[in-house]
Enzyme design. Structure first.
Site, PDB file in Angstrom:
ATOM      1  N   ARG A  30      18.323  -7.572  -8.580  1.00 44.01           N
ATOM      2  CA  ARG A  30      19.649  -7.414  -7.978  1.00 44.01           C
ATOM      3  C   ARG A  30      20.667  -7.383  -9.124  1.00 44.01           C
ATOM      4  O   ARG A  30      20.338  -7.644 -10.275  1.00 44.01           O
ATOM      5  CB  ARG A  30      19.976  -8.480  -6.924  1.00 44.01           C
ATOM      6  CG  ARG A  30      19.488  -9.866  -7.107  1.00 44.01           C
ATOM      7  CD  ARG A  30      20.000 -10.593  -8.321  1.00 44.01           C
ATOM      8  NE  ARG A  30      21.446 -10.566  -8.417  1.00 44.01           N
ATOM      9  CZ  ARG A  30      22.125 -10.772  -9.514  1.00 44.01           C
ATOM     10  NH1 ARG A  30      21.505 -11.005 -10.668  1.00 44.01           N
ATOM     11  NH2 ARG A  30      23.436 -10.726  -9.538  1.00 44.01           N
ATOM     12  N   GLY A  31      21.928  -7.054  -8.732  1.00 47.26           N
ATOM     13  CA  GLY A  31      22.968  -6.876  -9.747  1.00 47.26           C
ATOM     14  C   GLY A  31      23.257  -5.387  -9.848  1.00 47.26           C
ATOM     15  O   GLY A  31      22.330  -4.591 -10.075  1.00 47.26           O
ATOM     16  N   ALA A  32      24.528  -5.030  -9.663  1.00 49.05           N
ATOM     17  CA  ALA A  32      24.867  -3.611  -9.508  1.00 49.05           C
ATOM     18  C   ALA A  32      24.305  -2.694 -10.611  1.00 49.05           C
ATOM     19  O   ALA A  32      23.634  -1.699 -10.300  1.00 49.05           O
ATOM     20  CB  ALA A  32      26.378  -3.474  -9.375  1.00 49.05           C
ATOM     21  N   ARG A  75      20.510  -0.440  -0.950  1.00 46.10           N
ATOM     22  CA  ARG A  75      21.672  -1.337  -0.836  1.00 46.10           C
ATOM     23  C   ARG A  75      22.913  -0.455  -0.877  1.00 46.10           C
ATOM     24  O   ARG A  75      23.090   0.331  -1.810  1.00 46.10           O
ATOM     25  CB  ARG A  75      21.674  -2.373  -1.967  1.00 46.10           C
ATOM     26  CG  ARG A  75      20.458  -3.296  -1.904  1.00 46.10           C
ATOM     27  CD  ARG A  75      20.622  -4.531  -2.755  1.00 46.10           C
ATOM     28  NE  ARG A  75      21.628  -5.436  -2.222  1.00 46.10           N
ATOM     29  CZ  ARG A  75      22.127  -6.456  -2.920  1.00 46.10           C
ATOM     30  NH1 ARG A  75      21.721  -6.679  -4.148  1.00 46.10           N
ATOM     31  NH2 ARG A  75      23.040  -7.244  -2.384  1.00 46.10           N
ATOM     32  N   GLN A 130      22.899 -16.983  -6.391  1.00 52.82           N
ATOM     33  CA  GLN A 130      22.774 -16.358  -7.719  1.00 52.82           C
ATOM     34  C   GLN A 130      23.437 -17.215  -8.805  1.00 52.82           C
ATOM     35  O   GLN A 130      23.012 -17.231  -9.954  1.00 52.82           O
ATOM     36  CB  GLN A 130      23.436 -14.971  -7.743  1.00 52.82           C
ATOM     37  CG  GLN A 130      22.755 -13.928  -6.911  1.00 52.82           C
ATOM     38  CD  GLN A 130      23.362 -13.814  -5.531  1.00 52.82           C
ATOM     39  OE1 GLN A 130      23.820 -14.809  -4.968  1.00 52.82           O
ATOM     40  NE2 GLN A 130      23.374 -12.624  -4.964  1.00 52.82           N
ATOM     41  N   ASP A 185      31.037  -4.526  -7.797  1.00 49.26           N
ATOM     42  CA  ASP A 185      29.996  -3.630  -7.279  1.00 49.26           C
ATOM     43  C   ASP A 185      30.517  -2.239  -6.977  1.00 49.26           C
ATOM     44  O   ASP A 185      29.752  -1.267  -7.004  1.00 49.26           O
ATOM     45  CB  ASP A 185      29.348  -4.240  -6.038  1.00 49.26           C
ATOM     46  CG  ASP A 185      28.431  -5.375  -6.449  1.00 49.26           C
ATOM     47  OD1 ASP A 185      28.949  -6.462  -6.752  1.00 49.26           O
ATOM     48  OD2 ASP A 185      27.204  -5.159  -6.513  1.00 49.26           O
ATOM     49  N   ASN A 237      33.119  -7.071  -4.568  1.00 47.14           N
ATOM     50  CA  ASN A 237      32.201  -7.910  -5.361  1.00 47.14           C
ATOM     51  C   ASN A 237      31.590  -8.955  -4.440  1.00 47.14           C
ATOM     52  O   ASN A 237      31.885  -8.988  -3.231  1.00 47.14           O
ATOM     53  CB  ASN A 237      32.942  -8.561  -6.536  1.00 47.14           C
ATOM     54  CG  ASN A 237      31.981  -9.206  -7.526  1.00 47.14           C
ATOM     55  OD1 ASN A 237      30.989  -8.591  -7.927  1.00 47.14           O
ATOM     56  ND2 ASN A 237      32.218 -10.453  -7.896  1.00 47.14           N
ATOM     57  N   LYS A 238      30.750  -9.780  -4.999  1.00 48.03           N
ATOM     58  CA  LYS A 238      30.005 -10.783  -4.232  1.00 48.03           C
ATOM     59  C   LYS A 238      30.899 -11.565  -3.287  1.00 48.03           C
ATOM     60  O   LYS A 238      32.015 -11.942  -3.658  1.00 48.03           O
ATOM     61  CB  LYS A 238      29.314 -11.716  -5.228  1.00 48.03           C
ATOM     62  CG  LYS A 238      28.462 -12.802  -4.643  1.00 48.03           C
ATOM     63  CD  LYS A 238      27.488 -12.329  -3.595  1.00 48.03           C
ATOM     64  CE  LYS A 238      26.543 -11.259  -4.082  1.00 48.03           C
ATOM     65  NZ  LYS A 238      25.810 -10.605  -2.966  1.00 48.03           N
TER      66      LYS A 238
END
Ligand code: MRU
Length: 343
Positions: free
Chosen positions: A49-51, A91, A193, A234, A244-245
């Site tokens: 994960r992680g853009a 995603r 995370q 993101d 973002n998150k």
């Protein structure tokens, strides 16, 4: 050169191995992928994960798919395009995924060896991650003052980028320059995370980190004298609205209230050139189980209704500036983003 504490993936002998981020920090398990379908599930289930890094991993996924199809004797452009659409659907929020897959499809144009073209493109993206994260980290580190008390959320380090990181990269570089720092990491419910990945990466680098639960952010800003908020991104719309998150919007509102500078740190590939505002950003909603359970332990009555958006959108007006690998984009963001993207 700063040594990376961890790499989120390895490509060896025609196979892709992903470090299973769901099991960190307790276990280091590598998941083998040999097709686009394997990579699709790995991204969707957040093995990786992680853009930025999901984009690079998807680029390798397209190569693996071409290889698999060739082995079966029926490699066609249509089937590669179908695999690309599958990977894109894994995603929806991070624009880097689309950016990376489109680059791979473009690499096929004019090439008569599709497998080679896809592999070269994936390798290029992997190398570029080191280069742009180094640039962004240096620029971000300049903005971090000595004795900074920084609040951050989610994981924006090597695991999320395949390089040094974005917000966390800036922190790593500032620390390496000898700046005294205190980092406060939000645990980042529901996927944790911050607790599992950011605290782990910082501890390995011996950078002082204090973990808080997300609901403690306001009080921590007040009591611990937070003087900087650094986050990842993101997808950024042309007016500067930033997805973002989940939890980032709350931090931005709090930072505004307390007069604390708030910066997303993100590469130019995180800007969506087709979106004029954040209202149009598709926000991924994830499995209710992520909220109803911590690990395998249920924490709510069975059948409880859940809302589980993975991201939120911070309006441009709450953002001090956006740190990119090409420099700081400051307010007015709408005008300055368009200029930065023209360069
Ligand atoms: O759901 P995730 O863990 O993929 O979300 C990641 C984030 O929100 C990060 O902050 C963002 O991808 C930027 S990482 C360099």
């Amino acid at each position: 050169m700063i040594e990376l504490p961890v790499q989120p993936f390895r490509f060896r002998k025609g196979k892709l191995y992903l470090l299973d981020q769901r099991l960190l920090p307790q276990q280091k398990v590598w998941v083998e992928c040999s097709s686009a379908l394997d990579v699709f599930y790995a991204i969707r289930q957040m093995v990786v994960r992680g853009a930025p890094v999901i984009g690079t991993v998807a680029a390798y996924g397209l190569y693996l798919e071409a290889r698999r199809q060739k082995r079966e004797g029926k490699l066609t452009k249509e089937k590669i395009q179908k695999a690309a659409a599958l990977l894109l659907s894994a995603r929806p929020t991070a624009v880097n995924l689309a950016w990376a897959v489109e680059r791979s499809l473009k690499a096929l144009e004019g090439s008569d060896d599709w497998m080679e073209a896809l592999l070269e493109e994936a390798r290029r993206q992997e190398e570029e991650n080191i280069a742009w994260t180094e640039k962004i980290s240096l620029i971000g580190a300049e903005i971090i003052p000595d004795n900074a008390k920084i609040l951050t959320i989610c994981n924006t380090g090597p695991l999320a980028t395949g390089g040094y990181g974005t917000a966390l990269g800036a922190i790593i570089f500032a620390w390496n320059q000898g700046k005294k720092l205190e980092i406060y990491a939000c645990e980042t419910r529901p996927y944790l995370q911050g607790a599992r990945l950011t605290a782990w990466e910082l501890k390995q680098l011996k950078i002082p980190v204090t973990l808080i639960t997300d609901g403690m952010a306001a009080w921590t800003m007040e009591k611990k004298g937070i003087n900087l908020v650094l986050v990842g991104a993101d997808r950024i719309a042309l007016n500067g609205d930033t997805a973002n998150k989940i939890g980032t919007l709350g931090l931005a509102i709090l930072a505004h209230h307390f007069g604390i500078p708030f910066y997303p740190v993100a590469p130019l590939s995180s800007f969506d050139r087709n979106l004029s505002s954040g209202k149009e950003i598709a926000i991924e909603e994830r499995d209710p189980r992520e909220v109803l359970f911590i690990g395998n332990t249920p924490i709510a009555p069975q059948g409880t209704k859940v809302f589980n958006p993975a991201f939120d959108v911070t309006p441009s007006k709450l953002i001090t500036g956006i740190i990119t690998e090409e420099g700081l984009i400051s307010q007015p963001l709408e005008k300055n983003i368009r200029e930065a993207l023209k360069r």
